[in-house]
Structures are given as structure tokens and as C-alpha cells.
Design an enzyme around this catalytic site. Structure first.
Site, short mmCIF file in Angstrom:
data_model
loop_
_atom_site.label_atom_id
_atom_site.label_comp_id
_atom_site.label_asym_id
_atom_site.label_seq_id
_atom_site.Cartn_x
_atom_site.Cartn_y
_atom_site.Cartn_z
N GLY A 10 0.68 -1.25 -0.06
CA GLY A 10 -0.05 -0.15 0.08
C GLY A 10 0.79 1.33 0.08
N ALA A 11 0.40 2.13 -0.89
CA ALA A 11 1.31 3.29 -1.01
C ALA A 11 0.58 4.72 -1.01
CB ALA A 11 2.00 3.49 -2.49
N GLY A 12 -0.77 4.57 -0.05
CA GLY A 12 -1.19 5.74 0.33
C GLY A 12 -0.44 6.41 1.41
N PHE A 113 -13.14 21.88 13.09
CA PHE A 113 -13.76 20.71 12.43
C PHE A 113 -14.66 19.84 13.48
CE2 PHE A 113 -12.70 17.58 9.01
CZ PHE A 113 -12.27 18.69 8.08
N ASP A 210 -8.93 -5.20 0.75
CA ASP A 210 -8.00 -6.21 0.59
C ASP A 210 -7.26 -6.72 1.63
OD1 ASP A 210 -9.06 -5.24 -1.89
OD2 ASP A 210 -7.21 -5.31 -2.99
N GLN A 229 -18.44 4.31 9.92
CA GLN A 229 -18.62 5.92 9.79
C GLN A 229 -19.27 6.00 8.59
OE1 GLN A 229 -15.84 9.27 9.69
NE2 GLN A 229 -16.50 9.34 11.70
N HIS A 231 -20.66 9.50 6.82
CA HIS A 231 -20.40 10.77 6.94
C HIS A 231 -21.65 11.64 6.58
CE1 HIS A 231 -18.76 14.79 5.98
NE2 HIS A 231 -17.54 14.29 6.24
N LEU A 241 -18.30 13.03 -1.61
CA LEU A 241 -18.16 13.77 -0.21
C LEU A 241 -18.34 15.28 -0.61
CD1 LEU A 241 -17.63 13.32 2.95
CD2 LEU A 241 -15.26 13.84 2.21
N GLU A 244 -16.38 18.16 5.38
CA GLU A 244 -16.69 18.64 6.63
C GLU A 244 -16.17 20.12 6.69
OE1 GLU A 244 -16.63 15.80 10.07
OE2 GLU A 244 -15.89 17.46 11.25
N HIS A 340 -18.43 6.28 4.83
CA HIS A 340 -17.12 6.90 4.52
C HIS A 340 -15.92 6.30 4.96
CE1 HIS A 340 -14.91 10.38 4.20
NE2 HIS A 340 -14.89 10.64 5.59
N GLU A 364 -5.67 2.99 7.43
CA GLU A 364 -7.20 2.82 7.61
C GLU A 364 -7.55 1.11 7.73
OE1 GLU A 364 -10.14 5.08 4.98
OE2 GLU A 364 -11.55 3.47 5.51
N ARG A 375 -14.83 8.09 14.65
CA ARG A 375 -13.52 8.74 14.28
C ARG A 375 -14.14 10.46 14.00
NH1 ARG A 375 -11.30 11.15 9.26
NH2 ARG A 375 -12.68 10.11 8.06
N LEU A 381 -5.98 11.15 8.60
CA LEU A 381 -4.48 11.47 7.94
C LEU A 381 -3.76 11.32 9.05
CD1 LEU A 381 -5.43 14.31 5.18
CD2 LEU A 381 -5.51 11.85 5.29
C1 LIG Z 1 -13.48 11.59 0.06
C2 LIG Z 1 -12.58 11.49 1.26
C3 LIG Z 1 -11.95 12.49 2.08
C4 LIG Z 1 -11.48 12.34 3.14
N1 LIG Z 1 -10.86 13.21 3.92
C5 LIG Z 1 -10.17 13.35 4.88
C6 LIG Z 1 -9.58 14.47 5.77
O1 LIG Z 1 -9.80 15.59 5.28
N2 LIG Z 1 -8.89 14.31 6.74
C7 LIG Z 1 -8.77 13.14 7.23
O2 LIG Z 1 -8.07 12.84 8.22
N3 LIG Z 1 -9.20 12.01 6.68
C8 LIG Z 1 -10.14 12.14 5.59
N4 LIG Z 1 -10.29 11.02 4.96
C9 LIG Z 1 -9.95 9.51 5.29
C10 LIG Z 1 -8.72 9.41 4.85
O3 LIG Z 1 -8.20 9.93 3.49
C11 LIG Z 1 -8.31 7.84 4.81
O4 LIG Z 1 -8.56 7.21 5.93
C12 LIG Z 1 -6.86 7.94 4.50
O5 LIG Z 1 -6.21 8.62 3.55
C13 LIG Z 1 -6.58 6.47 4.35
O6 LIG Z 1 -5.03 6.18 4.08
P1 LIG Z 1 -4.23 4.73 4.00
O7 LIG Z 1 -2.91 5.15 3.81
O8 LIG Z 1 -4.63 3.99 5.21
O9 LIG Z 1 -5.01 4.07 2.74
P2 LIG Z 1 -5.18 4.66 1.08
O10 LIG Z 1 -4.79 5.97 0.81
O11 LIG Z 1 -6.48 4.01 0.83
O12 LIG Z 1 -4.04 3.67 0.38
C14 LIG Z 1 -4.24 2.19 0.41
C15 LIG Z 1 -2.99 1.79 -0.60
O13 LIG Z 1 -3.19 0.33 -0.70
C16 LIG Z 1 -2.98 -0.16 -2.03
N5 LIG Z 1 -3.63 -1.38 -2.13
C17 LIG Z 1 -5.00 -1.76 -1.68
N6 LIG Z 1 -5.15 -3.18 -1.92
C18 LIG Z 1 -3.97 -3.51 -2.51
C19 LIG Z 1 -3.49 -4.53 -2.96
N7 LIG Z 1 -4.37 -5.97 -2.93
N8 LIG Z 1 -2.32 -5.14 -3.49
C20 LIG Z 1 -1.58 -3.86 -3.53
N9 LIG Z 1 -2.11 -2.60 -3.10
C21 LIG Z 1 -3.00 -2.46 -2.68
C22 LIG Z 1 -3.56 1.01 -2.90
O14 LIG Z 1 -2.97 0.96 -4.35
C23 LIG Z 1 -3.05 2.24 -2.09
O15 LIG Z 1 -1.86 2.51 -2.63
C24 LIG Z 1 -11.38 10.95 3.81
C25 LIG Z 1 -11.92 9.89 2.91
C26 LIG Z 1 -12.40 10.42 1.94
C27 LIG Z 1 -13.26 8.91 1.23
#
Ligand SMILES: Cc1cc2nc3c(=O)[nH]c(=O)nc-3n(C[C@H](O)[C@H](O)[C@H](O)COP(=O)(O)OP(=O)(O)OC[C@H]3O[C@@H](n4cnc5c(N)ncnc54)[C@H](O)[C@@H]3O)c2cc1C
Length: 561
Positions: A10-12, A113, A210, A229, A231, A241, A244, A340, A364, A375, A381
Site C-alpha cells: 500500500g502506497a497511500g 472541525f 483487501d 462511519q 459521514h 463527499l 466537513e 465513509h 485505515e 472517528r 490523516l
Molecule cells: C472523500 C474522502 C475525504 C477524506 N478527507 C479526509 C480528511 O480531510 N482528513 C482526514 O483525516 N481523513 C480524511 N479521509 C479519510 C482518509 O483519507 C483515509 O482514511 C486515509 O487517507 C487512508 O489512508 P491509507 O494510507 O490507510 O490508505 P489509502 O490511501 O487508501 O491507500 C491504500 C493503498 O493500498 C494499496 N492497495 C490496496 N489493496 C492492495 C492490494 N491488494 N495490492 C496492492 N496494493 C493494494 C492501494 O493501491 C493504495 O496505495 C477522507 C476520506 C474520503 C473517502
């Protein structure tokens, strides 16, 4: 076989922050993602990120707000860590190059917020996630000598050795269809949430649970899965969305009779009560006939000066115009509560360690648990960054003490046979998309803002039937190159397994707390339910256990806003 000290799936924001920390701790690191990293779902995060950075604010206040927001289900040791470390994290990001909003004095500026007793949300207009993701990605590019990036690789399974230790993963190169084993001394799951289990949802198509399902399949417990959650402000048609940040800037909610109804439900915080409270208030207005005919209520952003909307909320100006035909600078927009975020996930300790040796989780996908039953906006974030970093540091430190690992070829062969068997299915069964549609609608009908035994029993029955139907569901594409069809089939399996744990958790928790509101058990019951629900896989059957909530300094109190 690619072999590394630390493999990050995962590269979020969680994965990238973990990679940055692991590389800086000296580990040879790989980061793998099914989409290009800057297309990860963190990109969608809009409103901002919390930290008690102003001198008149304090980490204790942030922590208390988070504990209260969680309806006392959050683990206070983890919450303390997150809130104490938040200010430094924001400053570090700023120094890396994130152009956070500055106020008229040139200082970092905040917006209000929900559920917060001070304005402590730092932001970049309403594209905060995108700004953070791009800056972190630049940092990773700079670290290319110690970091291998596998972009557009899809992990299909985690791999354990004979002692039950996680030693890597198997992944498919989406471009070619080639399957490969990735061996690693430690593995960090950072694969995000699973909003696609619901329909509609604010989450992108890639959020298919996943990592949650992969961890569950290898025996990791999932915690507090019932805490989903909703929203308060999403578009009825498609779940988009409306951040907020709009209410933070001063937008009001009205029912169809023109009443600012939050006065009845949260007279002190009004629209900025915590999300579970506002979503329940809206749904009550809608259910009792005070909504609009399309099952919505109105969000009036025209209370915010037009110039400010165009400066600070420009993305939702576009969303309103393009997806609802509404100019939010001149007229109210119709919204309703929508799925959400997953507060639950793979159970971890404060270093991101899961009970499966060698396997970490952050972001997440994980439940550490800082969000408990609900939350607070802009705390996710922060969670991704703080616990992403901590997991990266710890996993690198662990890896430094371990011998090289490898994975037998037979494991890859088994996986190849499984994927080939999906591609080869005949057309006797249902379509993947039809099963996914029924799953999403069922969850949104019965496992939503309000729940009861009857609806949850129905949902469990449907999910279990769909799990059977999934075994014969067919796909159209039988090729190797960019075969998204076969990936969708695999994702459907992840979503169904995850949905089952959500429903089981909601059935088990016979009280109302945070996002879990049981109309048949409408009170919070600390005597019996101030505890986490952990669900593990025992053979093929889910097994439920409980674990205590960590309380450091904030005893549970009645929760009002
Ligand atoms: C519209 C929206 C707005 C939001 N706004 C806010 C905000 O303002 N402030 C806040 O705090 N939170 C906010 N959130 C929540 C927050 O954005 C997320 O909870 C958070 O960004 C999740 O980050 P993460 O790194 O855990 O996962 P993600 O950013 O979802 O990254 C997951 C990574 O895993 C990889 N992956 C998944 N499955 C596989 C697989 N099988 N094989 C290989 N790679 C895989 C994906 O490619 C991706 O790189 C928001 C959410 C949404 C939906």
C-alpha cells in the site's frame, strides 16, 4: 524472487510514511501498490489534518476530544501518542514542502472541525490529502537507492512460514499478469479501508478491504469491525463527499421545513458535533418526514462568504456543479449521511504490530485503536502518518535482527492455480458486478446509521448466500494484460469476507455506542460493552473474543455536544 528487509503493501499516506521511516532507519525496503502511489485513496482527503499546534491549544485537549469522539472505545494510550506527536509531524511535513494554508499574519492557519474544542485542523484548501501524498512521494523518489517501488502490482495473499511468521506476499503484475513472490523479514499492511463493501460510499473503487481480508485469512484478529462511519454530508445519487470543511467554514444544515434542526440534537456544537451524532440527527429528520422528497436534507454553504468558498472549498464547488447541478456559492445543496470510513480493522499495538509475528498494519486497514466507535474528522490523516511512521521504524528495527527469508516455489504454484481457476470459470454463475451491487445495497440498508437484530440477521443471511454465489461468479476477460476483471473477482472475495465480520460485530454488540446505534438496544452500556470485539478465523469459521479498552486518564462520561 525480490527479497527485502521490509515489504510495505500500500502506497497511500500510511504506506508512504512507513516507507520513508523504514528507509531512514536503514532497511532495504519495497513499497507495492495496486495503483500508482499518488492515485491512492489518500488523494481524496479534503478537509485537513488535526494537531494541537497553537500555543493556546494542548495535546491533552486534542486527546480528550478524540476519546470523547470515540464514545470511550478508543485506546487512550494510542490516542495520547497520536495527539502528542501530531504537532511535530505537521511541522516535519511543512519542512518537507507541504504548503499548508497560512493566515493573514503568515502563520499556519486552522479551520474548525467536528467534535473538536479548538480549531486545530491544518489544511491545503480542500486538497489536503493530495498535497501530502505528492510531497511524500517526492521524498520517496529521493530515497530510490534503498527503496524499490512496485507500482500497479496487486497483492493476492500474505505468506506465512511453517512457524506462523509472515515472511512476504504474493502479487500479480497488473500490466503483464505475471505472478511473483516477495520475501521480506517484516511486512507492513497499509492497504486502506473497504468502503466499497457499501453502496453508495464516499470511497473510491479501489477501496475493497483487501488487506483486512488478507490478514484475517492468515489468522490476524480484526477489531471493532461493526464501527462503520457514515459521514453527514454526501451526495444522494453517488455518495460523493462534501467535506466537513464546509461546516467548519460556517455552513448550516436545514430540514425541508427550514429548521436548523441541529439545535435539538447538539445545542452547543450544532453542525460541528461529532459525525455519528450529526448523521443520526439527519437520518432521524429524514425518517420522521422532515427531509426532502429525495430522502435528503439541505447543507447551506452560502453562509460562507463567496470569496472564501472559492479560496478554501474550491473542490466542492466543482463537485456541486458537476455532480449535483448546484452552485454551492448561491444555493443549498441536498445531502444525506453516506458510508465513509472503517474505524475497525486489523488489530495492532502502538507500534503497528499485529498478533501475527512479522506482520504490521497501519492506516485505515488497521485498528490501533485511536478512533474507537467514531472517528473525528481530520484525525485519519494523522493516524496514517503517526502509525505509518511508527510501524516503519519498528519493522526496520526488527528486520535488522533477523536472517534472510525465502518462500518455496510451491506456494507460488498454488496461488497461480487459484487465479487460473477464477479465469477459467464457465458462465453458469452470476456476474461479479451483480453480487457486488447486492452486497453494497444490503449493507447500506441494514448495517447503516440505525441497526436492529432483524435487519442484521437479514444482512448476514444475504452475505453468506453471496459468499456461496461468489465461488462460481464468472468474469469476461481471460487475458493476462491489465485483466481488471480477475482482480475484481478477487476483491469481491475480500469484500464479502469483510462484510461478514462487520455484520457479526454489529450483531454481537448489543448496545449503542458511536457509529453503532442499535434501535433495539438504544443505550450505551459500559458495564457490559466497554470492550473491543475481536473476530478471528478459526478454520473456516469466525470466532469472537473480547479485549479490554485501555483507559489512561479519561473515565467514561455521558457524551453530549
Ligand atoms: C472523500 C474522502 C475525504 C477524506 N478527507 C479526509 C480528511 O480531510 N482528513 C482526514 O483525516 N481523513 C480524511 N479521509 C479519510 C482518509 O483519507 C483515509 O482514511 C486515509 O487517507 C487512508 O489512508 P491509507 O494510507 O490507510 O490508505 P489509502 O490511501 O487508501 O491507500 C491504500 C493503498 O493500498 C494499496 N492497495 C490496496 N489493496 C492492495 C492490494 N491488494 N495490492 C496492492 N496494493 C493494494 C492501494 O493501491 C493504495 O496505495 C477522507 C476520506 C474520503 C473517502
Amino acid at each position: 524472487m525480490p527479497t527485502h528487509d521490509v515489504l510495505i503493501i500500500g502506497a497511500g499516506l500510511a504506506g508512504q510514511r512507513a516507507a520513508y521511516a523504514a528507509v531512514d532507519a536503514g532497511a532495504s525496503t519495497a513499497i507495492l501498490s495496486k495503483v500508482h502511489p499518488v492515485r491512492s485513496h489518500s488523494n481524496a482527503a479534503a478537509g485537513g489534518i488535526n494537531a494541537a499546534l497553537n500555543p493556546e491549544d494542548s495535546w491533552e485537549s486534542h486527546a480528550f476530544d478524540t476519546v470523547k469522539g470515540s464514545d470511550y472505545l478508543g485506546d487512550q494510550d494510542a490516542i495520547e501518542i497520536m495527539c502528542r506527536q501530531a504537532p511535530n509531524e505537521i511541522l516535519e511535513l511543512e519542512h518537507m514542502g507541504v504548503t499548508f494554508h497560512r493566515n493573514a499574519e503568515g502563520l499556519l492557519g486552522t479551520r474548525a472541525f467536528g467534535g473538536a474544542s479548538a480549531a486545530r485542523t491544518y489544511y491545503v484548501a480542500d486538497i489536503t490529502g493530495q498535497a501530502l501524498l505528492h510531497v511524500l512521494y517526492e521524498q520517496l523518489l529521493k530515497r530510490h537507492e534503498r527503496l524499490d517501488r512496485y507500482e500497479e502490482w496487486f497483492v493476492t495473499s500474505l505468506v506465512l512460514d511453517d512457524d506462523g511468521r509472515c515472511v512476504g506476499a504474493i502479487a500479480r503484475d497488473i500490466r503483464t499478469g505475471t505472478l511473483e513472490t516477495f520475501a521480506a523479514k517484516t511486512v507492513i499492511l497499509a492497504s486502506g479501508g473497504g468502503g466499497q463493501v457499501y453502496k453508495p460510499t464516499t470511497n473510491a473503487l479501489i477501496c475493497t478491504a483487501d488487506g483486512i481480508a488478507q490478514a484475517y485469512r492468515v489468522g490476524a484478529p480484526l477489531m471493532d469491525m461493526e464501527m462503520i462511519q457514515y459521514h453527514p454530508t454526501t451526495l444522494a445519487e453517488n455518495g460523493f463527499l462534501i467535506t466537513e470543511g464546509a461546516r467548519g467554514e460556517g455552513a448550516h444544515l436545514y430540514n425541508a421545513d427550514g429548521e436548523r434542526f441541529m439545535e435539538k440534537y447538539a445545542p452547543n456544537k450544532m453542525e460541528l458535533a461529532s459525525r455519528d451524532v450529526v448523521s443520526r440527527a439527519e437520518q432521524t429528520e429524514i425518517n420522521e418526514g422532515r427531509g426532502f422528497p429525495d430522502g435528503t436534507i439541505a447543507l447551506d454553504i452560502t453562509k460562507v462568504p463567496r470569496k472564501r468558498i472559492l479560496e478554501a472549498l474550491r473542490e466542492i464547488v466543482n463537485i456541486g456543479r458537476d455532480f449535483a447541478g448546484t452552485d454551492i456559492t448561491r444555493e443549498p445543496i441536498h445531502i444525506r449521511p453516506g458510508q465513509h470510513y472503517f474505524m475497525g480493522g486489523v488489530k495492532t499495538d502502538i507500534w503497528g504490530r499485529t498478533p501475527v509475528p512479522g506482520l504490521y498494519a497501519a492506516g485505515e486497514v488497521a485498528c490501533v485503536s485511536v478512533h474507537g466507535g467514531n472517528r473525528l474528522g481530520a484525525n485519519s490523516l494523522l493516524d496514517t502518518l503517526i502509525f505509518g511512521r511508527r510501524s516503519g521504524e519498528h519493522a526496520a528495527e526488527q528486520a535488522a535482527t533477523m536472517p534472510r527469508v525465502s518462500i518455496p516455489q510451491a506456494r507460488l504454484n498454488d496461488e497461480q492455480r487459484w487465479i487460473d481457476s477464477i479465469i477459467a470459470r464457465d458462465r453458469g454463475g452470476r456476474r461479479i458486478s451483480a453480487i457486488k451491487e447486492e452486497l453494497g445495497q444490503t449493507m447500506n440498508e441494514h448495517v447503516a446509521v440505525f441497526r436492529d437484530q432483524e435487519g442484521l440477521d437479514k444482512a448476514l443471511e444475504v452475505v453468506r448466500r453471496l459468499k456461496e454465489e461468489e465461488k462460481t461468479a464468472y468474469i469476461d476477460d481471460q487475458g493476462a494484460v491489465f485483466n481488471q476483471d480477475v482482480l475484481a473477482a478477487i476483491e469481491l472475495g475480500y469484500m464479502l469476507g469483510t462484510a461478514e465480520t462487520i455484520v457479526l460485530g454489529a450483531l454481537e454488540r448489543r448496545e449503542s455506542r458511536g457509529a453503532q446505534y442499535r434501535t433495539d438496544y438504544p443505550e450505551r452500556n459500559d458495564d457490559d460493552w466497554l470492550k473491543h470485539i475481536d473476530i478471528s478465523r478459526n478454520g473456516d469459521e469466525p470466532e469472537i473474543e473480547y479485549s479490554p479498552v485501555t483507559i489512561t486518564q479519561w473515565e467514561p462520561q455521558e457524551r453530549t455536544y
